[in-house]
Design a protein around this motif. Sequence first.
Motif, short mmCIF file in Angstrom:
data_model
loop_
_atom_site.label_atom_id
_atom_site.label_comp_id
_atom_site.label_asym_id
_atom_site.label_seq_id
_atom_site.Cartn_x
_atom_site.Cartn_y
_atom_site.Cartn_z
N ASP A 130 0.83 -1.21 0.00
CA ASP A 130 0.00 0.00 0.00
C ASP A 130 0.87 1.26 0.00
OD1 ASP A 130 -2.33 -1.47 -0.01
OD2 ASP A 130 -2.62 -1.38 2.17
N GLU A 131 1.94 1.24 0.78
CA GLU A 131 2.87 2.38 0.82
C GLU A 131 3.52 2.57 -0.55
OE1 GLU A 131 3.55 4.49 3.24
OE2 GLU A 131 2.41 3.55 4.86
N ALA A 132 3.91 1.47 -1.17
CA ALA A 132 4.55 1.54 -2.49
C ALA A 132 3.57 2.08 -3.54
CB ALA A 132 5.06 0.16 -2.91
N ALA A 133 2.30 1.64 -3.48
CA ALA A 133 1.29 2.11 -4.43
C ALA A 133 1.04 3.61 -4.26
CB ALA A 133 -0.01 1.33 -4.25
N ALA A 134 1.07 4.08 -3.01
CA ALA A 134 0.90 5.52 -2.76
C ALA A 134 2.07 6.30 -3.35
CB ALA A 134 0.78 5.78 -1.26
N GLU A 135 3.29 5.75 -3.23
CA GLU A 135 4.47 6.39 -3.84
C GLU A 135 4.32 6.46 -5.36
OE1 GLU A 135 7.86 4.97 -0.56
OE2 GLU A 135 7.76 4.03 -2.54
N LEU A 136 3.79 5.41 -5.95
CA LEU A 136 3.60 5.38 -7.40
C LEU A 136 2.64 6.48 -7.84
CD1 LEU A 136 4.17 3.96 -10.11
CD2 LEU A 136 2.22 2.48 -9.64
N ARG A 137 1.54 6.65 -7.11
CA ARG A 137 0.58 7.71 -7.45
C ARG A 137 1.23 9.08 -7.34
NH1 ARG A 137 -2.85 4.20 -4.67
NH2 ARG A 137 -2.58 5.34 -2.72
N ASN A 138 1.98 9.30 -6.27
CA ASN A 138 2.67 10.59 -6.09
C ASN A 138 3.68 10.83 -7.20
OD1 ASN A 138 1.27 11.14 -3.74
ND2 ASN A 138 2.85 10.23 -2.40
N TYR A 139 4.37 9.77 -7.59
CA TYR A 139 5.36 9.88 -8.66
C TYR A 139 4.69 10.32 -9.95
CZ TYR A 139 8.72 8.28 -12.20
OH TYR A 139 9.57 8.22 -13.28
N LEU A 140 3.58 9.66 -10.33
CA LEU A 140 2.90 9.98 -11.58
C LEU A 140 2.23 11.35 -11.55
CD1 LEU A 140 1.35 6.50 -12.48
CD2 LEU A 140 3.32 7.61 -13.52
N ASP A 141 1.82 11.79 -10.38
CA ASP A 141 1.17 13.10 -10.25
C ASP A 141 2.17 14.25 -10.37
OD1 ASP A 141 -1.26 11.91 -9.96
OD2 ASP A 141 -1.34 12.09 -7.76
N LYS A 142 3.46 13.94 -10.24
CA LYS A 142 4.48 14.99 -10.21
C LYS A 142 4.63 15.67 -11.56
CE LYS A 142 9.01 15.93 -8.24
NZ LYS A 142 10.11 15.36 -7.47
N GLU A 143 4.42 14.94 -12.66
CA GLU A 143 4.57 15.50 -14.00
C GLU A 143 3.43 15.01 -14.88
OE1 GLU A 143 5.41 17.94 -15.99
OE2 GLU A 143 7.52 17.80 -15.45
N PRO A 144 2.21 15.48 -14.62
CA PRO A 144 1.05 14.97 -15.36
C PRO A 144 1.05 15.34 -16.84
CG PRO A 144 0.42 16.81 -13.94
CD PRO A 144 1.84 16.46 -13.60
N SER A 145 1.85 16.34 -17.22
CA SER A 145 1.87 16.75 -18.63
C SER A 145 2.61 15.75 -19.51
CB SER A 145 2.53 18.13 -18.78
OG SER A 145 3.89 18.07 -18.37
N VAL A 146 3.37 14.86 -18.90
CA VAL A 146 4.12 13.84 -19.65
C VAL A 146 3.36 12.53 -19.58
CG1 VAL A 146 6.31 12.59 -19.77
CG2 VAL A 146 6.29 15.00 -19.10
#
Length: 811
Positions: free
Chosen positions: A164-180
């Motif tokens: 669950d912690e890893a999945a939350a990190e993945l969401r944060n990672y993808l949200d960091k540069e939504p234009s790409v």
Amino acid sequence: MNYVAHIRESDHQYQTVEEHLLGVKLLAESYGAKIGVEHIAGLAGMLHDMGKYTDEFREYIIEAVNNPDSPPRRGSVDHSTAGGKFLYKLFHVENIHRDKGLLSEVVGNAIISHHSYLQDFLNPELESNYLQRVRDKDLKEYKWTEQRFFELVMSKDEFHHYVDEAAAELRNYLDKEPSVSSETNLMFLTKFIFSALIDADRTNTRLFEGNKADEPALDYKQLFASYYDKLMSKIDSFAGQSSSQTPINLLRSEMSRQCDHCAERPTGIYTLSIPTGGGKTLASLRYALKHAKTYHKKHIIYVVPYTTIIEQNAAEVRKILLDDANILEHHSNVVEDTSDDDEHLDGVVNVQQKLKLAKDNWDSPIIFTTMVQFLNVFYAKGSRNIRRLHNLCESVIIFDEVQKVPVSCVSLFNEALNFLRTFGHSGIVLCTATQPALDFVEHKLKINTDAEMIDNLDHVIEAFKRVEVIDQATDEGFNNDKLCDFIVEKIDEVQSVLVILNTKTVVKRLYQQMQLNMAGSDVPIYHLSTSMCAAHRNDLLQKIREHLNNDDKIICISTQLIEAGVDVSFECVVRSLAGLDSIAQAAGRCNRHGEQELQQVYVIDHIEENLKHLREIKVGKEISKKILIDLKNNQQYHGGHILSIQAMEKYFKEFYSKFKTDLDYPIPKLGSKMTSLLLANIADNSYFQAYSTKNKERLPLFLANSYRTAAEHFRVIHDLTTSVIVPYGDEGKDIIAELNGERRIEELTRLLRRSQQYTINLFKYEHDQLDKNAGLESCLDGHVLVLKEGAYSEEFGLDLQNESGFDLSMY
């Protein structure tokens, strides 16, 4: 009952699977924290060798150690698939959820690939190597493997909380540069996780093999602060010199101060357009050290186009910082990843494993390397390359002579830098006297607003004008006979002449012809090319500089390796027509320090050069010739001279326009582009669409990238080369002799670093010819190639005929 991960060579001590998995997890977490994905990296670490929880593997490894001369059958036990199968079963079969499904693909691919290279989710044959492993492959003891993992490593509840912690990190990672596109960001994340896993696995294994608990951590902030103080002491000492108040030195000092001021700005991508001779190395080091200590960076990495600049810049930095141990020169991979899959060797320490475990991960505070090695980290096949990727994060990376990025790699280069800037928290400096238009292409580089560090560039360029470029390229062409006469004429007028041509073959012929023409003369003639190892070129450059400093008569004939940042100053330079950036760099080797008022750089068209296979040089030459013709017809065009900012802008825009279809690394054999294999989203992925049509169903994955296929087709230089160590001088011979002996991992690490200055790269035809002429030998069970003494020449370096046979120790 203990399950065994490794057995130490020295005392046959066991490392249990849980000790190894938890140790690798801890290291991987520390690497993943650099970009905020510690749980994603830790997940890869704790699952990568889950498949060793089998009776079959324990029997296999004990048998392999007890019977080294008759080991078990190669590939008889698969221990890398289990972790990937475990994630696939959990999040693609039992509980399909997009975030956790993406997570399982990113992590699972790294796990199943950690003994080879990342697998294709979908390949050109419309098959999934990934699914064949995690879904289709049958593992006899799999259910017991899963049970033992939960019993001995982490309970089910703890594990699912960790996921669950890893999945939350993945969401944060993808949200960091939504234009790409998420595929682009996930591609880089997968490669980062793979890098973290490879390095954590090999580091933990190396520490166990060396019977060490851990390695002392460096205090980077304190180290860079002490380096900065040393550099400022050196810079302050210049102020006391009598020449410090000359206009040029005052301007150098001001530009250095501006770099210092810019280092306080937030981490990003900046440009440093100091003209040739403007003190670029010290100014960029000043920026890097101050930015590193201010923003807590862990590495300063210089990336240069040619190995010649590595030696020079590294020597200059060592002289100032007085620290050899923390400065790494990385010219090439002395050891190639010859084995596509070394899983059968895991747990058993032999020569191949020692070479794999040797530190080769760019963990030094200051690193000098080449553009080839930098791009290989991201895109080339082989775990040795990608292992270094995570250490490019939290760094200051200075690209010296950035205009030399190969055309086919421009988009891939830009995307890698955008990742390092946005996710890797790395500060990037594009450092050159001729900034290319890297934001002009489709895959744009995200350069900061107001990126240029130097104010009032037009004034600076004019102030540093020390040469006049004389156009002889739009007149009748030159052959070697005519060029020899021209050089003889010029050496009567000046003390020193440098000639730079586009091909090694013509350089060698001109050198030989000049020796004949000037037989009996006491004017020394030098030859430089990439057929010489770094140490050899260094020695020659030192002799050349001595002649120049003594104001002796001297002629030097070189390939373009001398023009990018090599600190030499000739009274006269002759440059065979090429791109404007090359002409500008060649001009920087003339009257470099303003010793004379104005000196001449002659641009000629050499008709004997065969540029058939050098398309970038050929196109650059054509565009430069058109600009020269424009200026010949009207001196007001293009800013009034060939090296103006306006001329450079026109040159690069036209250059990249000519290569528009090449910028995304086309792969004609596949009818595709590298960017499509790596970066395309599923909607644009032709393989994905064809798979759906063929199988009447959607690929049961969230990703369809073709990592392995892309890596197999990637070459920075399209002709694949092989590194070979040469017997140059006592040091080169000693390295070769030592590599032939029995060595511990630490000694191999040291030897591989020492060998960097004694390597050259062979094209395939050169390798084949040397093989035919018995000029090659190998050591370390065939994993490292070396030249025989007869295959290395004092004059030319590499001798394909293996007929040199002179005493290099006397040179």
